[in-house]
Design a protein around this motif. Structure first.
Motif, mmCIF file in Angstrom:
data_model
loop_
_atom_site.group_PDB
_atom_site.id
_atom_site.type_symbol
_atom_site.label_atom_id
_atom_site.label_comp_id
_atom_site.label_asym_id
_atom_site.label_seq_id
_atom_site.Cartn_x
_atom_site.Cartn_y
_atom_site.Cartn_z
ATOM 1 N N ARG A 146 64.182 36.617 30.714
ATOM 2 C CA ARG A 146 64.718 35.887 31.858
ATOM 3 C C ARG A 146 65.279 36.865 32.886
ATOM 4 O O ARG A 146 65.177 36.637 34.094
ATOM 5 C CB ARG A 146 65.793 34.899 31.402
ATOM 6 C CG ARG A 146 65.185 33.559 30.990
ATOM 7 C CD ARG A 146 65.966 32.886 29.914
ATOM 8 N NE ARG A 146 67.208 32.308 30.382
ATOM 9 C CZ ARG A 146 68.152 31.819 29.572
ATOM 10 N NH1 ARG A 146 67.956 31.856 28.279
ATOM 11 N NH2 ARG A 146 69.251 31.314 30.054
ATOM 12 N N ARG A 172 62.210 29.816 20.236
ATOM 13 C CA ARG A 172 63.279 29.439 21.145
ATOM 14 C C ARG A 172 63.155 30.204 22.466
ATOM 15 O O ARG A 172 63.259 29.621 23.544
ATOM 16 C CB ARG A 172 64.628 29.768 20.496
ATOM 17 C CG ARG A 172 65.799 29.236 21.273
ATOM 18 C CD ARG A 172 67.043 30.035 20.936
ATOM 19 N NE ARG A 172 67.968 29.271 20.114
ATOM 20 C CZ ARG A 172 69.163 29.726 19.728
ATOM 21 N NH1 ARG A 172 69.544 30.937 20.077
ATOM 22 N NH2 ARG A 172 69.948 28.989 18.996
ATOM 23 N N ARG A 175 60.355 28.863 24.582
ATOM 24 C CA ARG A 175 60.708 27.622 25.248
ATOM 25 C C ARG A 175 61.570 27.915 26.478
ATOM 26 O O ARG A 175 61.387 27.325 27.538
ATOM 27 C CB ARG A 175 61.446 26.705 24.282
ATOM 28 C CG ARG A 175 60.970 25.271 24.375
ATOM 29 C CD ARG A 175 61.459 24.382 23.259
ATOM 30 N NE ARG A 175 62.596 24.891 22.546
ATOM 31 C CZ ARG A 175 62.583 25.154 21.244
ATOM 32 N NH1 ARG A 175 61.505 24.951 20.539
ATOM 33 N NH2 ARG A 175 63.667 25.607 20.643
ATOM 34 N N GLU A 176 62.513 28.849 26.335
ATOM 35 C CA GLU A 176 63.377 29.225 27.462
ATOM 36 C C GLU A 176 62.539 29.631 28.669
ATOM 37 O O GLU A 176 62.785 29.202 29.789
ATOM 38 C CB GLU A 176 64.267 30.425 27.083
ATOM 39 C CG GLU A 176 65.494 30.091 26.264
ATOM 40 C CD GLU A 176 66.191 31.368 25.761
ATOM 41 O OE1 GLU A 176 66.772 31.317 24.686
ATOM 42 O OE2 GLU A 176 66.126 32.422 26.453
ATOM 43 N N ASP A 179 60.556 26.755 30.211
ATOM 44 C CA ASP A 179 61.474 25.899 30.976
ATOM 45 C C ASP A 179 61.794 26.520 32.326
ATOM 46 O O ASP A 179 61.781 25.850 33.354
ATOM 47 C CB ASP A 179 62.788 25.694 30.206
ATOM 48 C CG ASP A 179 62.605 24.741 29.039
ATOM 49 O OD1 ASP A 179 61.533 24.115 28.978
ATOM 50 O OD2 ASP A 179 63.517 24.639 28.207
ATOM 51 N N VAL A 180 62.113 27.812 32.310
ATOM 52 C CA VAL A 180 62.495 28.489 33.553
ATOM 53 C C VAL A 180 61.362 28.452 34.566
ATOM 54 O O VAL A 180 61.570 28.082 35.723
ATOM 55 C CB VAL A 180 62.928 29.951 33.273
ATOM 56 C CG1 VAL A 180 62.938 30.768 34.556
ATOM 57 C CG2 VAL A 180 64.303 29.976 32.645
ATOM 58 N N THR A 182 58.790 26.458 34.748
ATOM 59 C CA THR A 182 58.496 25.095 35.189
ATOM 60 C C THR A 182 59.495 24.699 36.277
ATOM 61 O O THR A 182 59.128 24.117 37.299
ATOM 62 C CB THR A 182 58.604 24.110 34.002
ATOM 63 O OG1 THR A 182 57.884 24.659 32.904
ATOM 64 C CG2 THR A 182 58.008 22.762 34.359
ATOM 65 N N ARG A 183 60.759 25.037 36.063
ATOM 66 C CA ARG A 183 61.786 24.705 37.050
ATOM 67 C C ARG A 183 61.535 25.461 38.359
ATOM 68 O O ARG A 183 61.666 24.902 39.446
ATOM 69 C CB ARG A 183 63.159 25.028 36.481
ATOM 70 C CG ARG A 183 64.255 24.184 37.108
ATOM 71 C CD ARG A 183 65.570 24.313 36.377
ATOM 72 N NE ARG A 183 66.021 25.678 36.299
ATOM 73 C CZ ARG A 183 66.375 26.280 35.164
ATOM 74 N NH1 ARG A 183 66.302 25.643 34.027
ATOM 75 N NH2 ARG A 183 66.784 27.536 35.172
ATOM 76 N N GLU A 201 52.008 26.001 25.615
ATOM 77 C CA GLU A 201 52.747 26.414 26.807
ATOM 78 C C GLU A 201 52.023 25.995 28.082
ATOM 79 O O GLU A 201 52.603 25.943 29.158
ATOM 80 C CB GLU A 201 52.932 27.938 26.813
ATOM 81 C CG GLU A 201 53.891 28.391 25.737
ATOM 82 C CD GLU A 201 53.978 29.896 25.638
ATOM 83 O OE1 GLU A 201 53.405 30.590 26.499
ATOM 84 O OE2 GLU A 201 54.609 30.374 24.691
ATOM 85 N N LEU A 204 52.337 21.924 30.531
ATOM 86 C CA LEU A 204 53.011 21.453 31.732
ATOM 87 C C LEU A 204 52.342 21.944 33.014
ATOM 88 O O LEU A 204 52.777 21.608 34.115
ATOM 89 C CB LEU A 204 54.475 21.897 31.703
ATOM 90 C CG LEU A 204 55.301 21.230 30.596
ATOM 91 C CD1 LEU A 204 56.606 21.964 30.380
ATOM 92 C CD2 LEU A 204 55.552 19.775 30.928
#
Lengths: 273, 313, 270
Positions: A146, A172, A175-176, A179-180, A182-183, A201, A204
């Motif tokens: 990240r 985990r 997934r982080e 999520d990041v 996608t946002r 993955e 989305l």
């Protein structure tokens, strides 16, 4: 507008080695979220390095927002196309989080106050604002990646490419990262190219692209792609476990829809009984 | 070889600002013949635990550190630490750690990054030569290397003279595993053996481990955070969290604690997620959490509750 | 995760921790000069006094400070012993041939040992209270004048900071490789020198390969983030000189003056 466009791109690493990419035509629209799938050695990573001029094609052209990549245009293109790589340990230059995020912004000569703002923005965008003064070495793999994304975001790119950035992470961490990005795509309007070998993955994404031997062999909505299981297997791509379950139930005659979402599958099964 | 740990504790960087308790009073038994899973996050203590098993972390020196503090009068002395692997008592300074390491093979994360020799044969033979008391003849070495390479699915003739650095990623990992099992350890410990591989590669590695478990090493211990891997493959699994062992159960029972595992920040296998989601919808599926069993149970349930027209179940 | 006490940095918040790293570097230089200027115990006493003061303000436990001396205890004892035995003094306590123990020798040895101990403690205080990054920034800033003679100060600083960033990674990696080879029965502790050097090959080869691989990836990642090595770069963190630094500067100046005054007005040797 096309964010990235490959036109008849051919590439090989050395003179007499085989071509990694051959006459590839591929484009990504601005604002799109594209997943690129392929087994190891399918040429999908080369794609990332060609997109920001780290590699130069032997033939054909790569265009970033309409501008053909060349020695003169490279620097500007890199501001627009950020690339995050695979190994979380090999991408940070500084020991402290904020110093590392600042690196790109320093490179393009931004004033101090602006760099500060960029760090705020980038760390917030990846949900790491509480780690500004943390030591990079003490973060988890997912957190390190990240930070690597934040380091790229500090340049305010319009495209972010993740070159197998989830491969070395635990579930985990993976997934982080998903999520990041996608946002980033939905909220910041950043174009995302997610290169991965994990099909779940790609769920989305707006579009999934399957590569094999340097060519695009399948392309379409992720759900449509995942239905063509036999074809995927010929490209050495294994369906995630949930896909296997779906297919086995269907093969036994149970009328469930193909899905890669556990809740949806549960609903489908419940409907049958 | 049976592995017994009782009241095992370990602290990194004692008495410094970086002091971290990696293991807190861990008690755990791994029976011979098991395909044992160890689950936990990075920093849960699982790697520290497995490094004890072949003496890479030496217990006697760390024990001495704890024993310095003599209990005051009236205080209950701390319980005796036990760590045994078969006949080896790892709390004893005089234990022959070399012999222990020969019996407990250890495959680290990304083992292909530890290859170093000029040829595959030499790399695989490294451990063999190190552990044998007398000098082995070339024929003996060749035979052992051949057997090890073949069991991991590589062709001896084709591989032996190649440089390990010219191989593909998957081949490198197989060579690295061959380099550990070549001494025929009774216990094989692997830390994230499938890390970084694509799904097909992961599947192949797990198949290889089952083959090794059947033909080569009596006990296999796998450290993993992939719950699907655990539920599909293991006979029993231990869950580590913040240095303590929370559960030691067969996957079949372990993943009934889906809520508790989620509370620990751990994943549950897909099959467990599906069972929970189905239970919410009034469909009770009682499976052992392997994909195969789940599919079978769902189809049986379907057949029992109407099923396809014309089905006589 | 593991034994990463590298760089010795002791993470507490204190007056000394907050000082400008440049000032701390200059202070260390001044302190070393003072130690060597001091020609008698009075001078050293002043130096020691200042050091006690700094330790108190740095909030570093005494044990930590003494541990720094422990590392060089052998060196201190060795030099002291040589001086005790070979110093040509007048008040002789014992004598064997050319070797003698004299009063002057004992005093001089004590003086030397104290000097060395002060030196080590002060240097380690710098690393205890300054992060490697701040230290690099300080060095870069102090070397800035060299830019005029086209010395690549920035590149040097970047190399230093990347090296510092990767040292813990490589230490970890070395540990991992070493463990992996130990698990395969490698023995790094026995045999003669030649044998031991050979035993390092299974560690060094993978370590080098990994370092190259990392360097390549890092290079890509840096280029992808617009690094060109040009002079257009700006810096986010600017070092600032504050009131704390002024106080520390005055203490440093007073120290040197004090020692020089001692040297002039109390010229008694030792």
């Amino acid at each position: 507008m096309k964010a990235i466009e490959f036109e008849n791109v051919t590439f090989r690493y050395e003179e007499d080695s085989p071509f990694v990419i051959q006459k590839l035509n591929f484009s990504v629209e601005e604002g799109e979220f594209v997943a690129v799938l392929g087994h190891n050695g399918s040429g999908k990573s080369t794609l990332a390095r060609l997109s920001n001029g780290l590699l130069v094609p032997d033939a054909g052209a790569v265009r970033v927002f309409g501008v053909t990549l060349s020695d003169e245009t490279m620097f500007e293109a890199r501001k627009n196309v950020g690339v995050v790589f695979q190994n979380p340990d090999n991408q940070t230059v500084a020991t402290i989080v904020e110093d590392d995020v600042a690196f790109g912004a320093e490179n393009v000569g931004l004033p101090r106050e602006e760099i500060g703002k960029r760090i705020d923005f980038a760390l917030r965008a990846v949900g790491m604002q509480d780690y500004r003064n943390a030591t990079v070495a003490r973060l988890s793999g997912g957190q390190k990646q990240r930070i690597a994304i934040a380091g790229v975001l500090a340049l305010k790119p319009r495209v972010v490419i993740l070159d197998e950035s989830t491969a070395m992470l635990d579930p985990r961490g993976r997934r982080e990262i998903v999520d990041v990005v996608t946002r980033l795509n939905k909220e910041e309007g950043i174009t995302v190219v997610l290169i991965t070998h994990f099909m779940e993955e790609a769920l989305l994404a707006d579009r999934a692209v399957v590569m094999n031997r340097g060519e695009i062999v399948m392309q379409g909505k992720p759900a449509e792609i995942f239905e063509r299981q036999e074809e995927l297997l010929t490209y050495n791509l294994a369906l995630p476990r949930i896909g296997v379950i779906c297919n086995s139930l269907r093969a036994a005659g149970m009328p469930v829809e193909n899905t890669l979402d556990a809740e949806v599958l549960a609903e489908e099964i419940a409907k049958c009984v | 070889m049976r592995i017994v740990a009782e009241h095992l504790s370990y602290v990194y960087n004692p008495k410094s600002p970086f002091e971290t308790a990696a293991l807190k009073d861990v008690s755990l038994t791994i029976e011979e013949g098991e395909f044992f899973g160890i689950i936990g996050h990075t920093g849960s203590g699982k790697s520290t635990f497995v490094q004890h098993l072949n003496g890479l972390i030496r217990l006697p020196s760390s024990l001495r550190r704890y024993k310095k503090k003599k209990p005051k009068k009236g205080e209950i002395p701390p319980p005796e630490t036990v760590l045994r692997v078969g006949e080896f008592d790892l709390t004893d300074k005089k234990t022959d750690f070399r012999a222990l390491r020969k019996s407990v093979g250890m495959v680290f994360q990304y083992p292909e990054y530890q290859l170093f020799a000029e040829t595959v044969r030499d790399d695989v033979a490294f451990g063999l030569k190190n552990f044998s008391a007398e000098k082995l003849s070339d024929e003996q070495i060749d035979a052992a290397v051949r057997a090890a390479l073949e069991v991991v699915g590589l062709d001896y003739g084709e591989m032996k003279d190649k440089s390990p650095f010219d191989l593909s990623g998957g081949q490198k990992r197989r060579v690295a595993i061959a380099g550990v099992i070549v001494t025929r350890p009774e216990v094989l410990v692997l830390d994230e053996p499938a890390a970084g591989l694509d799904p097909l590669g992961k599947k192949e590695v797990m198949e290889l481990l089952h083959k090794l478990h059947r033909e080569w090493c009596k006990t296999v211990v796998v450290v993993s955070h992939d719950m699907d891997e655990i539920s599909e493959n293991c006979t029993k699994a231990a869950v580590f969290s913040e240095g303590s062992v929370r559960y030691v159960l067969p996957p079949k029972e372990l993943f009934r604690h889906a809520d508790e595992l989620t509370a620990l920040g751990l994943d549950v296998p897909l099959t467990a997620k599906l069972c929970t989601a189905l239970a919410k919808r009034g469909v009770e599926i009682d499976c052992d959490f392997t994909t195969e069993d789940f599919i079978g149970k769902v189809l049986a349930y379907w057949a029992a509750h109407g099923g396809r027209k014309g089905d006589n179940a | 995760m593991k034994d990463v006490s590298f760089g010795q940095y002791y993470p507490v918040d204190s007056f000394v921790h907050r000082l400008d790293p440049r000032l701390k570097l200059l202070f260390l230089i001044a302190y070393i000069v003072a130690i060597f200027l001091a020609s008698n115990f009075y001078g050293l006493a002043v130096c020691a006094g200042v050091l006690v003061f700094i330790v108190a303000f740095a909030r570093i436990p005494i044990g930590k400070v003494l541990r720094a001396v422990k590392g060089v205890v052998f060196l201190v004892v060795f030099t002291a012993a040589l001086n005790i035995l070979f110093y040509n003094g007048e008040t002789v306590y014992a004598e064997w041939g050319i070797i003698s123990i004299t009063k002057e020798g004992l005093i001089f040895s004590a003086f030397l040992a104290l000097r060395l101990a002060l030196l080590v403690v002060c240097s380690s205080l710098l690393t205890y209270t300054t992060t490697p990054v701040a230290l690099t920034d300080g060095v870069e800033s102090l070397l800035t004048p060299l830019k005029w003679i086209r010395f690549p100060v920035h590149a040097l600083a970047l190399v230093m900071s990347i090296a510092l960033r990767f040292i813990p990674v490589l230490i970890d990696e070395t540990e991992r490789i070493k463990n992996a080879q130990k698990a395969r029965g490698a023995d790094f502790e026995s045999g003669n020198l030649f044998k031991r050097i050979r035993a390092m090959v299974p560690i060094l080869v993978p370590l080098l390969l990994s370092a190259f691989r990392r360097a390549e990836e890092l290079g890509d990642a840096m280029e992808a983030r617009c690094y060109t090595g040009s002079n257009q770069r700006t810096k986010y963190k600017k070092l600032r000189f504050g009131w704390r630094d002024l106080i520390a500067f005055l203490v440093g100046a007073a120290l040197i003056t004090g020692v020089v005054l001692m040297k002039i007005y109390l010229p008694a040797p030792y």
